[in-house]
Design an enzyme around this catalytic site. Structure first.
Site, mmCIF file in Angstrom:
data_model
loop_
_atom_site.group_PDB
_atom_site.id
_atom_site.type_symbol
_atom_site.label_atom_id
_atom_site.label_comp_id
_atom_site.label_asym_id
_atom_site.label_seq_id
_atom_site.Cartn_x
_atom_site.Cartn_y
_atom_site.Cartn_z
ATOM 1 C CG ASP A 165 -0.791 4.996 -4.416
ATOM 2 O OD1 ASP A 165 0.807 4.304 -2.795
ATOM 3 O OD2 ASP A 165 -0.334 3.895 -4.792
ATOM 4 C CE LYS A 222 2.431 3.680 -9.793
ATOM 5 N NZ LYS A 222 3.295 2.893 -8.858
ATOM 6 C CE LYS A 276 2.450 3.237 0.343
ATOM 7 N NZ LYS A 276 2.268 2.241 0.468
#
Ligand code: S3P
Length: 438
Positions: free
Chosen positions: A321, A22, A348
Site C-alpha cells: 500500500d 486499518k 487497488k
C-alpha cells in the site's frame, strides 16, 4: 467532490500519533463478533472502511459499540451463529471488508448481497469467489466477478487446501475465516508471505492455527474449524501505511524533524522503512516494544538527501500500500528509481501505476510507466513545478494523500480533485499535516 491545493510548506516539526492500523481494526471487529462475550478494543481506526465492517457485523447480530475515541466494545454471537442480514451490506470503498466478510459468510447458512462505491465495484472478486466456491458457497456476481454480488453460504462448508495464485492477505484471510466455521482442517498455501495479522489474531482469540514454513519460504497455514473463540482485549497499534505519508513528507521537506509515535512494524508491513533507508533516508526506531501482539516503535525522521535505487520486487508485499508514497519520494530523489513486479497495484482502489504516473507527470516529475512498475527520474531534491489544474484521484485515498505530500515539495502546489476519500483510512490526515507545517 472536495478539491484542495496543497501548497509548499516550511519544515515539518513535531510529534504525531497516527490512527490505528486499518487491517488490525477490521479483524478485531470481525473476530470480536464471532467470540462469545465482550471484546474490548482501544486505538481502533474510526475510518469509513472500518465503520463499514462494524455496520455489517451489527447487521449480522453482533453488538458493536463506541465508548470513546478509538474505544469500542464488541459482543459477539459465536462462530456459526451469524444472522441473516435484512438488507444489502454496503461496503463503501473497502476491499478488505468485502473480501474478508465474504469469507466469514461463505460458511454460514446466510444469503447476503454486497454493494460498494464506483471504485470497489471495479475490483476483482473472482480471487475470493474461486476458493469459497470450492468450499461450497455459491455466487451471483456482476460481470467479471465484481460487485454488486449475492453470496449464498454453505452449511456445512467443505474444508479445502488452497494455494494462493496471487500474493494477497485478503484472499488468505477470506479462506481462513471461512475455515473457522468449516468442519475439519482448512489449509492455505502461501508461496509469498503477506501480512499475517489474521494468523496472529486468530491464535490470540484461541483458534487452533498452525503455520509451517517450508525450506523455500512457502507458508502452509492450517486452521481447525468449528472453533470456539474467546473474547479479547486488543490495543491496536498505529498504522504503518498511514505513517508512510509523514515519513516521506519529513524526508523530502528541507529542515524537517518529526517523531511518529506508536507505528506498527510487523515485518510483513515494514518494507517502506527498509526501502527509504536504502535510499539514504534518516529513520530511527525509538522505544521498540510490543502492542497488541505486534512489534511497534516511535519513528524519528529527518529530512534527507535521497538517492534513487532499484527496488527489489520481493519486498513488494510488505509495502504493497506504500508505493504511491514511495513514488513521491523517488520523484524528489537523485537519479533513477526502478520498481517492478507491481501488477497488483493496478487492482487497488484505483490503478495506482497509471494514476500515480499521470498525477506525478502533471506535477512536473519524470515518469516512465511500464506494465508492472514505474521508473522515476528524480529531481535531485529540487521542488517539483506543481500542477496547473487538479489531478484525478479516482476515489483512492492513498493517491490523494500521496499527492498532498508531493504538494509540500512543489513550487506552485499540487491540486487534488477530491480529498473526501481520505476519510476511508485517515480522517485526521489533513489536520495532522497542517499542524506539523504550521
Ligand atoms: C489488506 C491486504 C492488502 C492491502 C489492503 C489491506 C488486508 O490487499 O492492500 O489495503 O487487510 O488484508 P491484498 O490482499 O489485495 O494485497
Amino acid at each position: 467532490m472536495r478539491p484542495r491545493r496543497f501548497l509548499p510548506a516550511g519544515p515539518l516539526k513535531g510529534r504525531i500519533r497516527v490512527p490505528g492500523d486499518k487491517s488490525i481494526s477490521h479483524r478485531s471487529i470481525m473476530l470480536g463478533a464471532l467470540a462469545v462475550g465482550e471484546t474490548r478494543v482501544t486505538g481502533l481506526l474510526e475510518g469509513e472502511d472500518v465503520l463499514a465492517t462494524a455496520a455489517a457485523m451489527r447487521a449480522m447480530g453482533a453488538t458493536v459499540e463506541r465508548n470513546g475515541e478509538g474505544a469500542w466494545s464488541v459482543h459477539g454471537v459465536g462462530v456459526g451463529a451469524l444472522l441473516q442480514p435484512q438488507s444489502p451490506l454496503d461496503m463503501g470503498n473497502s476491499g478488505t471488508s468485502t473480501r474478508l466478510l465474504m469469507g466469514l459468510i461463505a460458511s454460514h447458512p446466510i444469503t447476503a448481497a454486497f454493494t460498494g462505491d464506483a471504485s470497489l465495484s471495479k475490483r476483482p472478486m473472482g480471487r475470493v469467489i474461486d476458493p469459497l466456491s470450492q468450499m461450497g458457497a455459491s455466487f451471483e456476481a456482476s460481470e467479471g466477478g465484481r460487485l454488486p454480488l449475492i453470496l449464498k453460504g454453505a452449511s456445512p462448508a467443505v474444508p479445502i487446501t488452497y494455494r494462493l495464485p496471487v500474493a494477497s492477505a485478503q484472499v488468505k484471510s477470506a479462506v481462513l475465516l471461512a475455515g473457522l466455521n468449516t468442519p475439519g482442517i482448512t489449509t492455505v498455501i502461501e508461496p509469498v508471505p503477506t501480512r499475517d495479522h489474521s494468523e496472529r489474531m486468530l491464535r490470540g482469540f484461541g483458534a487452533e492455527l498452525d503455520v509451517e514454513i517450508e525450506p523455500d519460504g512457502t507458508r502452509v497455514i492450517s486452521i481447525r474449524g468449528e472453533a470456539e473463540l474467546r473474547p479479547q482485549v486488543i490495543d491496536v497499534p498505529g498504522d504503518p501505511s498511514s505513517a508512510a505519508f509523514f515519513l516521506v513528507a519529513a524526508l523530502i521537506t528541507p529542515g524537517s524533524e518529526v517523531v511518529i509515535e506508536n507505528v506498527g512494524l510487523n515485518p510483513t508491513r515494514a518494507g517502506l522503512v527498509d526501502v527509504l533507508r536504502q535510499m539514504g533516508g534518516h529513520i530511527e526506531e525509538l522505544n521498540p516494544r510490543e502492542v497488541g501482539g505486534e512489534p511497534v516503535a516511535d519513528l524519528l525522521v529527518k529530512h534527507s538527501t535521497l538517492k534513487g535505487i532499484e527496488v527489489d520486487p520481493a519486498i513488494a508485499p510488505s509495502m504493497i500500500d506504500e508505493f504511491p508514497a514511495l513514488f513521491v519520494a523517488a520523484a524528489l530523489a537523485e537519479g533513477e528509481t526502478v520498481t517492478s513486479g507491481l501488477d497488483e497495484l493496478r487492482v487497488k482502489e484505483s490503478d495506482r501505476l497509471a494514476v500515480m504516473a499521470a498525477a506525478l507527470t502533471a506535477s512536473g516529475a519524470r515518469i516512465d510507466e511500464r506494465a508492472d512498475g514505474l521508473v522515476i527520474t528524480g529531481s535531485g531534491g529540487d521542488p517539483l513545478p506543481g500542477t496547473e489544474g487538479p489531478i484525478a484521484t479516482h476515489l483512492d485515498h492513498r493517491i490523494a494523500m500521496s499527492m498532498a505530500v508531493a504538494g509540500l515539495a512543489s513550487r506552485d502546489g499540487v491540486e487534488v480533485d477530491d480529498t473526501r476519500p481520505i476519510a476511508t483510512s485517515f480522517p485526521v490526515f489533513e489536520a495532522m499535516l497542517d499542524g506539523l507545517s504550521a
